[in-house]
Design a protein around this motif. Structure first.
Motif, PDB file in Angstrom:
ATOM      1  N   LEU B  91       0.834  -1.207   0.000  1.00  0.00           N
ATOM      2  CA  LEU B  91       0.000   0.000   0.000  1.00  0.00           C
ATOM      3  C   LEU B  91       0.871   1.259   0.000  1.00  0.00           C
ATOM      4  N   PHE B  92       1.984   1.211   0.711  1.00  0.00           N
ATOM      5  CA  PHE B  92       2.871   2.374   0.735  1.00  0.00           C
ATOM      6  C   PHE B  92       3.479   2.659  -0.644  1.00  0.00           C
ATOM      7  N   VAL B  93       3.916   1.622  -1.348  1.00  0.00           N
ATOM      8  CA  VAL B  93       4.577   1.891  -2.633  1.00  0.00           C
ATOM      9  C   VAL B  93       3.580   2.154  -3.757  1.00  0.00           C
ATOM     10  N   ASN B  96       1.443   7.625  -3.008  1.00  0.00           N
ATOM     11  CA  ASN B  96       2.543   8.534  -2.647  1.00  0.00           C
ATOM     12  C   ASN B  96       2.313   8.962  -1.205  1.00  0.00           C
ATOM     13  N   HIS B  97       3.008   8.305  -0.300  1.00  0.00           N
ATOM     14  CA  HIS B  97       2.780   8.567   1.123  1.00  0.00           C
ATOM     15  C   HIS B  97       3.942   9.354   1.711  1.00  0.00           C
ATOM     16  N   PHE B  98       3.812  10.671   1.660  1.00  0.00           N
ATOM     17  CA  PHE B  98       4.834  11.537   2.238  1.00  0.00           C
ATOM     18  C   PHE B  98       4.409  11.881   3.657  1.00  0.00           C
ATOM     19  N   CYS B  99       4.577  10.916   4.540  1.00  0.00           N
ATOM     20  CA  CYS B  99       4.100  11.085   5.921  1.00  0.00           C
ATOM     21  C   CYS B  99       4.577  12.385   6.579  1.00  0.00           C
ATOM     22  N   PRO B 100       5.838  12.808   6.386  1.00  0.00           N
ATOM     23  CA  PRO B 100       6.283  14.005   7.109  1.00  0.00           C
ATOM     24  C   PRO B 100       5.413  15.228   6.834  1.00  0.00           C
ATOM     25  N   ALA B 101       4.743  15.264   5.675  1.00  0.00           N
ATOM     26  CA  ALA B 101       3.955  16.450   5.337  1.00  0.00           C
ATOM     27  C   ALA B 101       2.462  16.175   5.380  1.00  0.00           C
ATOM     28  N   CYS B 102       2.071  15.018   5.898  1.00  0.00           N
ATOM     29  CA  CYS B 102       0.664  14.617   5.803  1.00  0.00           C
ATOM     30  C   CYS B 102      -0.121  15.066   7.033  1.00  0.00           C
ATOM     31  N   GLU B 103      -1.296  15.646   6.772  1.00  0.00           N
ATOM     32  CA  GLU B 103      -2.161  16.116   7.858  1.00  0.00           C
ATOM     33  C   GLU B 103      -2.600  14.980   8.771  1.00  0.00           C
ATOM     34  N   LYS B 104      -2.665  13.764   8.225  1.00  0.00           N
ATOM     35  CA  LYS B 104      -3.196  12.646   9.012  1.00  0.00           C
ATOM     36  C   LYS B 104      -2.094  11.963   9.833  1.00  0.00           C
ATOM     37  N   SER B 105      -0.861  12.315   9.570  1.00  0.00           N
ATOM     38  CA  SER B 105       0.251  11.641  10.233  1.00  0.00           C
ATOM     39  C   SER B 105       0.058  11.627  11.752  1.00  0.00           C
ATOM     40  N   GLY B 106       0.284  10.484  12.357  1.00  0.00           N
ATOM     41  CA  GLY B 106       0.089  10.344  13.798  1.00  0.00           C
ATOM     42  C   GLY B 106      -1.283   9.792  14.132  1.00  0.00           C
ATOM     43  N   CYS B 107      -2.248   9.978  13.217  1.00  0.00           N
ATOM     44  CA  CYS B 107      -3.608   9.469  13.441  1.00  0.00           C
ATOM     45  C   CYS B 107      -4.023   8.562  12.295  1.00  0.00           C
ATOM     46  N   CYS B 108      -3.070   8.169  11.479  1.00  0.00           N
ATOM     47  CA  CYS B 108      -3.379   7.415  10.261  1.00  0.00           C
ATOM     48  C   CYS B 108      -3.285   5.923  10.554  1.00  0.00           C
ATOM     49  N   GLU B 109      -4.310   5.177  10.132  1.00  0.00           N
ATOM     50  CA  GLU B 109      -4.322   3.750  10.453  1.00  0.00           C
ATOM     51  C   GLU B 109      -3.282   2.974   9.654  1.00  0.00           C
ATOM     52  N   LEU B 110      -3.056   3.392   8.410  1.00  0.00           N
ATOM     53  CA  LEU B 110      -2.044   2.702   7.598  1.00  0.00           C
ATOM     54  C   LEU B 110      -0.657   2.895   8.224  1.00  0.00           C
ATOM     55  N   GLN B 111      -0.359   4.135   8.561  1.00  0.00           N
ATOM     56  CA  GLN B 111       0.932   4.440   9.187  1.00  0.00           C
ATOM     57  C   GLN B 111       1.060   3.701  10.518  1.00  0.00           C
ATOM     58  N   ALA B 112      -0.031   3.694  11.300  1.00  0.00           N
ATOM     59  CA  ALA B 112       0.001   3.035  12.608  1.00  0.00           C
ATOM     60  C   ALA B 112       0.265   1.539  12.460  1.00  0.00           C
ATOM     61  N   ASN B 145      -3.344  10.704  -3.851  1.00  0.00           N
ATOM     62  CA  ASN B 145      -2.023  10.112  -3.582  1.00  0.00           C
ATOM     63  C   ASN B 145      -2.055   9.171  -2.387  1.00  0.00           C
ATOM     64  N   ARG B 146      -2.987   9.427  -1.485  1.00  0.00           N
ATOM     65  CA  ARG B 146      -3.004   8.678  -0.219  1.00  0.00           C
ATOM     66  C   ARG B 146      -4.154   7.689  -0.125  1.00  0.00           C
ATOM     67  N   CYS B 147      -5.049   7.716  -1.106  1.00  0.00           N
ATOM     68  CA  CYS B 147      -6.229   6.840  -1.030  1.00  0.00           C
ATOM     69  C   CYS B 147      -5.808   5.387  -1.216  1.00  0.00           C
ATOM     70  N   PRO B 200      -9.369   5.911   6.681  1.00  0.00           N
ATOM     71  CA  PRO B 200      -8.287   5.468   7.570  1.00  0.00           C
ATOM     72  C   PRO B 200      -6.980   6.228   7.335  1.00  0.00           C
ATOM     73  N   VAL B 201      -6.878   6.854   6.164  1.00  0.00           N
ATOM     74  CA  VAL B 201      -5.655   7.573   5.807  1.00  0.00           C
ATOM     75  C   VAL B 201      -5.969   9.051   5.591  1.00  0.00           C
ATOM     76  N   GLY B 202      -5.024   9.774   5.058  1.00  0.00           N
ATOM     77  CA  GLY B 202      -5.217  11.210   4.841  1.00  0.00           C
ATOM     78  C   GLY B 202      -5.737  11.539   3.456  1.00  0.00           C
ATOM     79  N   ALA B 203      -6.660  10.705   2.937  1.00  0.00           N
ATOM     80  CA  ALA B 203      -7.168  10.953   1.584  1.00  0.00           C
ATOM     81  C   ALA B 203      -8.376  11.885   1.584  1.00  0.00           C
TER      82      ALA B 203
HETATM   83  S1  SF4 Z   1      -2.076   8.840   4.663  1.00  0.00           S
HETATM   84 FE1  SF4 Z   1      -0.990   7.897   6.370  1.00  0.00          FE
HETATM   85  S2  SF4 Z   1       0.608   6.678   5.408  1.00  0.00           S
HETATM   86 FE2  SF4 Z   1      -0.152   8.103   3.871  1.00  0.00          FE
HETATM   87  S3  SF4 Z   1       1.180   9.900   4.005  1.00  0.00           S
HETATM   88 FE3  SF4 Z   1      -0.550  10.295   5.366  1.00  0.00          FE
HETATM   89  S4  SF4 Z   1       0.148   9.560   7.386  1.00  0.00           S
HETATM   90 FE4  SF4 Z   1       1.510   8.666   5.860  1.00  0.00          FE
END
Ligand code: SF4
Ligand code: SF4
Ligand code: FES
Lengths: 182, 232
Positions: B91-93, B96-112, B145-147, B200-203
């Motif tokens: 799912l990551f590849v 385009n998951h640029f977590c450092p700039a993502c609004e959902k980072s820290g609360c994202c289920e995929l990242q978690a 990019n994040r869906c 679940p993500v920042g889409a």
């Molecule tokens: S949606 Fe989740 S995995 Fe994707 S960039 Fe945002 S925080 Fe990272």
């Protein structure tokens, strides 16, 4: 026994990972007891003067010079570590991936809203400048990388734990709070 | 009267009402099975396969399979966890998951999930597909990019008279989420907020808001996803 030798570099990165390395606070004193630094922006040694044990790579590869430096690190270091999101997956510079390089350059130098005084419509093309690559590459897509430390930047504790583990050969401590992608 | 049945998860004896989906039955017994496309209380879809377990030796999605008496379920084994990790990495590849700039980072289920499974780098090459950000709706920003195409928004976000606000268009690798232009515009702020939370993500993102919770205080900063279930 001589100390393990560490080299570091910043390719297409922002130096944040290096700042995070310095963020280990007073443990920096332990670090210089533990290891010797060779080529690195930290001591300003610009070319390898010997074979190293550990190479820390910040940033991905966005131009020909990055590739050259990365290959040089692979040649001179026993262990290469991708340090941070940019080295691991291209990071923010890779936002341009998927966009044609001409489109990027035109936007940056000709058409962008902040472009001023470029009447001659010049896109920098001096021979001295490294060639931009078609996209930003994660380091492990260019050379073999042995370990990965995620984070933007990686937490100072993560870098410290990794260095200690590599130097002592003990298993690395990986508590939940230190593996983060931001 | 409901009937309680017995089954095991990784050798531990569990009990639940017959007919309960495995993932829910596990939760009632304090065992976490990771999910991504599943939404509690909404008909399961079984599309992401993160919740895969082995039931009597055969792989099954635990969000769509009801427990039955005497079932032997494998959940937390190296083999199954590696399959799950591979799905997360894929799912990551694929996006385009640029977590450092993502609004959902820290609360994202995929990242978690990536944190929980200690993903240091995906085993697959990055695709860097070119995808759009669609900010045309007055209620929501859609970042393709994040869906991860989990269909949670399609299944859970409905108008009062039961109409879908979201749908899929195109097929295969071109498939993407669209919002009904009329319903999307008329959507109440509450429903828009619900869509942001269901994703679940920042889409799906709220307009004019972001990065409101400081680092260190976000949902998955200190505790792995699923720990609330395991603590019970
Ligand atoms: S949606 Fe989740 S995995 Fe994707 S960039 Fe945002 S925080 Fe990272
Ligand atoms: S927008 Fe969010 S909820 Fe909808 S399919 Fe994409 S990832 Fe799932
Ligand atoms: S959570 Fe079961 S298949 Fe997605």
């Amino acid at each position: 026994m001589s100390k393990p030798i560490v080299a570091t570099t910043s390719l297409a990165g922002c130096f944040g990972c290096h700042m995070s390395l310095l963020d280990i606070d007073e443990r920096i004193l332990d670090l210089i007891e533990l290891v010797e630094f060779n080529k690195s922006p930290i001591d300003d040694i610009k070319t390898f003067t010997k074979q190293c044990d550990i190479g820390l790579i910040e940033g991905g590869c966005c131009n020909s010079e990055n590739i050259h430096v990365l290959k040089d690190f692979r040649k001179h270091c026993k262990i290469l570590v991708s340090l941070g999101e940019c080295a691991i997956m291209g990071g923010l510079p890779a936002l341009r991936n998927g966009i044609a390089i001409k489109e990027c350059l035109d936007e940056a130098y000709l058409n962008g809203p902040t472009v001023r005084d470029n009447d001659k419509q010049i896109v920098p093309n001096d021979d001295e400048l490294p060639m931009l690559l078609d996209k930003v590459y994660p380091c492990h897509e260019i050379v073999k990388i042995d370990y990965y430390l995620p984070g933007c930047p990686p937490r100072a504790d993560l870098i410290w734990n990794a260095l200690v583990a590599l130097v002592t050969g003990d298993e690395m401590k990986l508590p939940y709070e230190v593996i983060k992608f931001d | 009267m409901s009937t309680l049945i017995k089954f095991t998860i990784d050798g531990v004896e569990c009990m639940a009402e017959a007919g309960t989906y495995i993932v829910e039955a596990a939760r009632e017994n304090g065992i976490y099975i990771p999910t991504l496309c599943n939404i509690r209380g909404v008909k399961p879809r079984g599309s992401c396969r993160i919740c895969s377990v082995k039931v009597n030796g055969r792989p099954m999605t635990s969000c769509t399979t009801p427990v039955a008496d005497g079932m032997e379920i494998e959940n937390n084994t190296p083999e199954i966890n590696d399959i799950r990790k591979a799905i997360i990495e894929a799912l990551f590849v694929e996006g385009n998951h640029f977590c450092p700039a993502c609004e959902k980072s820290g609360c994202c289920e995929l990242q978690a999930l990536a944190y929980r499974f200690k993903m240091m780098v995906p085993r697959f090459p990055y695709n860097f597909p070119r995808k759009e950000v669609d900010a045309s709706s007055p209620k929501l920003i859609k970042d393709h990019n994040r869906c991860i195409l989990c269909k949670r928004c399609i299944r859970a976000i409905k108008t009062e008279d039961g109409k879908n606000v979201f749908a899929f268009v195109k097929r295969g690798r071109n498939v993407r989420i669209i919002m009904d232009p009329v319903l999307g515009e008329q959507m109440s702020d509450e429903l828009a907020q619900k869509a942001v939370e269901i994703c679940p993500v920042g889409a799906l993102l709220p307009r004019e808001k972001g990065y409101q919770t400081p680092i260190g205080k976000r949902k998955y900063d200190l505790e792995p996803i699923g720990s609330d279930i395991e603590k019970k």
